[in-house]
Write an enzyme that holds these catalytic residues in place. Structure first.
Site, PDB file in Angstrom:
ATOM      1  N   GLY A 147     -32.061  20.392  -5.441  1.00  0.00           N
ATOM      2  CA  GLY A 147     -32.116  19.600  -6.666  1.00  0.00           C
ATOM      3  C   GLY A 147     -30.736  19.368  -7.231  1.00  0.00           C
ATOM      4  CE1 TYR A 176     -33.717  15.523   3.796  1.00  0.00           C
ATOM      5  CE2 TYR A 176     -34.963  16.388   1.957  1.00  0.00           C
ATOM      6  CZ  TYR A 176     -33.871  15.713   2.435  1.00  0.00           C
ATOM      7  OH  TYR A 176     -32.932  15.245   1.569  1.00  0.00           O
ATOM      8  CG  ASN A 186     -39.867  25.066  -5.539  1.00  0.00           C
ATOM      9  OD1 ASN A 186     -39.862  23.861  -5.739  1.00  0.00           O
ATOM     10  ND2 ASN A 186     -39.865  25.594  -4.325  1.00  0.00           N
ATOM     11  N   GLY A 187     -42.208  23.724  -7.617  1.00  0.00           N
ATOM     12  CA  GLY A 187     -43.539  23.228  -7.311  1.00  0.00           C
ATOM     13  C   GLY A 187     -43.882  22.088  -8.226  1.00  0.00           C
ATOM     14  CB  CYS A 206     -37.073  23.005  -8.409  1.00  0.00           C
ATOM     15  SG  CYS A 206     -37.615  21.547  -9.316  1.00  0.00           S
TER      16      CYS A 206
HETATM   17  P1  5GP Z   1     -35.786   6.299   4.318  1.00  0.00           P
HETATM   18  O1  5GP Z   1     -34.650   5.426   4.472  1.00  0.00           O
HETATM   19  O2  5GP Z   1     -36.739   6.249   5.442  1.00  0.00           O
HETATM   20  O3  5GP Z   1     -36.462   6.061   2.987  1.00  0.00           O
HETATM   21  O4  5GP Z   1     -35.251   7.779   4.166  1.00  0.00           O
HETATM   22  C1  5GP Z   1     -35.204   8.649   5.250  1.00  0.00           C
HETATM   23  C2  5GP Z   1     -34.175   9.715   4.982  1.00  0.00           C
HETATM   24  O5  5GP Z   1     -34.456  10.383   3.740  1.00  0.00           O
HETATM   25  C3  5GP Z   1     -34.171  10.772   6.054  1.00  0.00           C
HETATM   26  O6  5GP Z   1     -32.861  10.830   6.569  1.00  0.00           O
HETATM   27  C4  5GP Z   1     -34.525  12.066   5.363  1.00  0.00           C
HETATM   28  O7  5GP Z   1     -33.613  13.081   5.776  1.00  0.00           O
HETATM   29  C5  5GP Z   1     -34.363  11.773   3.912  1.00  0.00           C
HETATM   30  N1  5GP Z   1     -35.411  12.389   3.090  1.00  0.00           N
HETATM   31  C6  5GP Z   1     -36.667  12.660   3.400  1.00  0.00           C
HETATM   32  N2  5GP Z   1     -37.332  13.209   2.381  1.00  0.00           N
HETATM   33  C7  5GP Z   1     -36.466  13.318   1.370  1.00  0.00           C
HETATM   34  C8  5GP Z   1     -36.557  13.848   0.058  1.00  0.00           C
HETATM   35  O8  5GP Z   1     -37.572  14.315  -0.408  1.00  0.00           O
HETATM   36  N3  5GP Z   1     -35.403  13.789  -0.668  1.00  0.00           N
HETATM   37  C9  5GP Z   1     -34.239  13.259  -0.185  1.00  0.00           C
HETATM   38  N4  5GP Z   1     -33.183  13.268  -0.965  1.00  0.00           N
HETATM   39  N5  5GP Z   1     -34.139  12.757   1.045  1.00  0.00           N
HETATM   40  C10 5GP Z   1     -35.233  12.777   1.822  1.00  0.00           C
HETATM   41 MG    MG Z   2     -31.491  12.682   6.315  1.00  0.00          MG
END
Ligand code: 5GP
Ligand code: MG
Length: 484
Positions: free
Chosen positions: A28, A257, A101-102, A2
């Protein structure tokens, strides 16, 4: 995961909070809320969706006061609607507003204790409500003769004792001031800044990503040391107090990320760290002896590392995938078919960049593998002769109990699979992952004072040392029942 922002002492509080929330919208997109205080009463607006869709000009007009807290939600515990959005309030003692956040890892246990021993009924499924109630009860017990800083320190100490998991917190106590604290492990980022007011005094802001301070024009003061609490009174006096010894373990996934590349976390540049990840991954990739003609990033989060990787490998970097920035993130779409369809609406190939080439695709992480699988397929359809897939982070195999909604263990494509099996799952000719040591060093290259990091999602090593198999199971069960 968050995002939050707290502001005190600014006439433009609600506008700064709004701009700050937009700056951390990536943290978020599920719900958002702002609560301000005008010295007499609280003003509340919460809703589901994006910040720009929730707050109207009329709301902004109504959210008066020079003190306030805002939040954007990415659900961890509780799937909740708009009413479950943060910040939360309690009327006793004093009137307290809080956002965090957490993730509270022992949410269920605390909820039960609050009901039985504390005679408190919680009306949401949001974990900050538990934290707020633990805090409020302790503060009430310690403030029989009125509010003091010591009573506040004791209330935070009580949170540290009872609340497991990770939390960076911002809030205010009506009539007294703004507070902020970070758990002793400092897993979640926090940053504090200030701005000179026309009358010579200072406005202060507490934010969950440093980029917010830039956006609202505040000077950076500090990064909120773990285990330390902060209080800013109504005159703008700042007090800090170390309530528990720091056992700093910032979340490495923030660097991979989650955070914006233009943020700094605990003195380390996120952009710099991602660039280092690319350089280090290039070395691992080179050892595999695979020949490539081009490096193509998966936008947006794969870009910084992909560029550094291409430079290190001496191979052209080409943006062969184009992202439609108006499509929401695919990861949080509820069902599989919807998710699959939306990758296509989100990404398109520039075929020329793939045709007849041996391509290395670079992304920040591979979670379920769905996005990656489709991207590999798109690259082949565009004419690539070989498709390799590189992840700037190691295989994700353990759930995050500290706030990143990482799905369940069963869903991780890398779980219980060899590299060759993962490649097969993705339809790629090979996959390459960052080594965990390299990932940590990529951050430490930016800030050597960060000695340890939380990398539980890669290693299963939960730094707080109190995450039981039962807690992991509960988290997993809950995510399954929520259909994630
Ligand atoms: P996959 O298709 O392997 O499930 O998703 C990988 C993609 O999800 C990557 O492009 C990465 O940037 C993104 N991603 C990784 N962790 C998260 C997250 O916690 N939330 C969201 N929205 N995207 C994520
Ligand atoms: Mg991505």
């Amino acid at each position: 995961m968050c995002g939050f922002i707290g502001v005190i002492g600014s006439e433009a509080a609600v506008h700064e909070i709004y701009d700050g929330l937009v700056a951390v919208q990536h943290r978020g997109q599920d719900a958002a809320g702002i609560i301000t205080y005008d010295g007499d009463r609280f003003h509340v607006k919460k809703g589901e969706g994006l910040v720009r869709d929730i707050f109207s000009a009329a709301n902004m007009e109504r959210l008066r006061g020079d003190i306030g807290v805002g939040h954007v939600r990415y659900p961890t515990v509780g799937s909740g609607g708009g009413e479950d959005a943060q910040p939360f309030t309690v009327n006793y003692p004093f009137g307290i507003v809080m956002a965090h956040n957490g993730n509270v890892a022992n949410y269920d246990a605390l909820r039960g204790e609050l009901a039985e021993a504390g005679l408190r009924h919680l009306y949401s499924e949001c974990d900050v409500e538990v934290l707020l109630n633990v805090f409020a009860k302790a503060l009430a017990d310690k403030s029989r003769d009125g509010f003091t800083l010591e009573s506040y320190y004791d209330a935070v100490a009580e949170c540290y004792r009872r609340v497991r998991g990770a939390y960076s917190v911002a809030g205010y106590i009506a009539g007294h001031g703004m507070f902020a604290f970070r758990d002793p492990y400092g897993i979640k980022p926090i940053a504090i800044g200030r701005k000179r007011r026309p009358d010579g005094g200072w406005a202060h802001a507490v934010v969950s990503e440093s980029v917010v301070l830039d956006t609202i024009g505040y000077e950076h003061l500090e990064t909120g040391p773990p285990g330390q609490v902060l209080f800013v009174d109504l005159e703008g006096n700042v007090t800090r107090h170390q309530v528990a010894p720091a056992k700093h373990h910032p979340c490495v996934f923030e660097f991979v990320y989650f955070s914006r590349p233009d943020s700094m976390i605990d003195g380390a540049s996120v952009y710099g760290a991602r660039s280092n990840m690319g350089e280090r991954l290039a070395r691992t990739f080179a050892e595999r002896g695979l020949e490539i003609d081009v490096v193509v990033p998966v936008p947006d989060s794969g870009r910084t590392a992909a560029l550094a990787m291409a430079q290190a490998l001496g191979v052209p970097y080409r943006e062969g995938l184009v992202k439609n920035r108006y499509v929401g993130r695919t990861f949080i779409m509820p069902d599989e078919t919807q998710r699959r369809r939306s990758v296509r609406s989100k990404l398109n190939t520039i075929d020329e960049e793939f045709r007849g080439k041996r391509v290395l695709l670079v992304d920040d992480s591979i979670v379920r593998g769905n996005t990656s699988r489709q991207i590999v397929q798109m690259a082949r359809q565009a004419g690539a002769v070989k498709v390799y897939f590189a992840s700037t982070s190691p295989p994700l195999v353990h759930p995050c109990v500290y706030g990143i909604d990482m799905s369940t263990r069963r869903e991780f494509v890398a779980r219980d699979r060899t590299l060759a099996e993962i490649a097969q799952q993705l339809g790629a000719d090979a996959v390459v992952y960052q080594e965990l040591d390299d990932l940590i060093e990529a951050v430490r290259d930016e800030q050597p004072e960060i000695r340890q990091m939380c990398h539980a999602c890669f290693s299963g090593d939960y730094p707080t040392g109190d995450i039981t198999p039962e807690m992991l199971q509960l988290i997993e069960d809950e995510r399954i029942t929520q259909g994630k």
